[in-house]
Design an enzyme around this catalytic site. Structure first.
Site, mmCIF file in Angstrom:
data_model
loop_
_atom_site.group_PDB
_atom_site.id
_atom_site.type_symbol
_atom_site.label_atom_id
_atom_site.label_comp_id
_atom_site.label_asym_id
_atom_site.label_seq_id
_atom_site.Cartn_x
_atom_site.Cartn_y
_atom_site.Cartn_z
ATOM 1 C CB CYS A 97 1.772 -7.131 5.199
ATOM 2 S SG CYS A 97 2.527 -6.668 6.736
ATOM 3 C CD GLU A 133 -0.260 -3.023 -0.213
ATOM 4 O OE1 GLU A 133 -0.427 -3.131 0.865
ATOM 5 O OE2 GLU A 133 0.691 -3.694 -0.819
ATOM 6 C CG HIS A 186 2.643 -3.110 2.709
ATOM 7 N ND1 HIS A 186 1.399 -3.522 2.800
ATOM 8 C CD2 HIS A 186 3.271 -3.573 3.611
ATOM 9 C CE1 HIS A 186 1.157 -4.048 4.307
ATOM 10 N NE2 HIS A 186 2.417 -4.010 4.664
#
Length: 223
Positions: A85, A196, A194
């Site tokens: 991002c 994660e 994302h």
């Protein structure tokens, strides 16, 4: 293997990225934007957030952070670097990746679980994935539209450097539904969604994002 996660003023997902590294089996090392030291890490993650408040173009100020001098040199030397991002925006501003990220075409911030298609499984961050595989990971951005001039897009497509592509819906107007790209060497990858946030069933849409982190660890172990 040690994977460093850089914290800039305004980083939001640095601790999440550190946690993802640990879940994948690596050692997460906190790196500070003002340092000229990568602390002996084997790879680097530039996390999501709003570095320096995004008071200029997203990532434009972070590109000049002292730690980025070391990250750029390490990336050019072959170290795996992942930009997520805002981190993707920083990689483009640093010219480690081509193109730019601009405001979403609908002019609204978007947050959704996004399906991606894996287009390149030969990078340092995708070797645990398969070409054609579809994964679901969260997406949250206001300036996530990937753009580049026609010759650059043609080169990215022709050289197989599009890593991820949006499926079903293009959430931000990115050219050719591009969600992530890599450099010509395959060690630097940037993507808007994302991974994660998709490493545990309890806190995300699943564990589809974990493959990016295990990929880097396997590449590093094999090198």
């Amino acid at each position: 293997m040690k994977i460093g996660v850089v914290t800039f003023p305004g980083s939001l997902d640095d601790t999440d990225a550190q946690r993802a590294v640990r879940i994948a089996g690596g050692e997460a090392v906190a790196l500070w934007h003002g340092d000229h030291d990568l602390k002996g890490v084997d790879a680097v993650i530039l996390p999501g957030g709003f570095s320096y408040g995004d008071y200029l173009r997203c990532g434009a100020i972070a590109r000049f952070a002292p730690v980025m001098t070391e990250v750029i040199a390490a990336a050019e030397g072959g170290m795996p670097v992942l930009g997520i991002c805002n981190g993707f925006q920083i990689l483009c501003e640093s010219h480690l990746l081509p193109g730019a990220l601009i405001r979403n075409d609908h002019r609204h911030f978007i947050c959704r679980d996004q399906t991606l298609k894996v287009e390149n499984a030969d990078t340092s961050w995708t070797s645990d994935l398969s070409v054609g595989q579809e994964i679901v990971i969260p997406l949250k951005n206001g300036e996530g539209g990937f753009v580049a001039d026609a010759s650059t897009v043609e080169r990215l497509e022709g050289e197989g450097r599009v890593v991820f592509r949006y499926v079903d819906v293009n959430p931000n107007g990115s050219v050719n539904d591009i969600a992530g790209i890599t450099n010509d060497r395959g060690n630097v990858v940037g993507l808007m969604p994302h991974p994660e946030h998709a490493v545990e069933d309890l806190t995300g849409p699943g564990t589809d994002g974990l493959g990016l982190f295990t990929s880097a660890l396997k590449v590093l172990t094999a090198s």
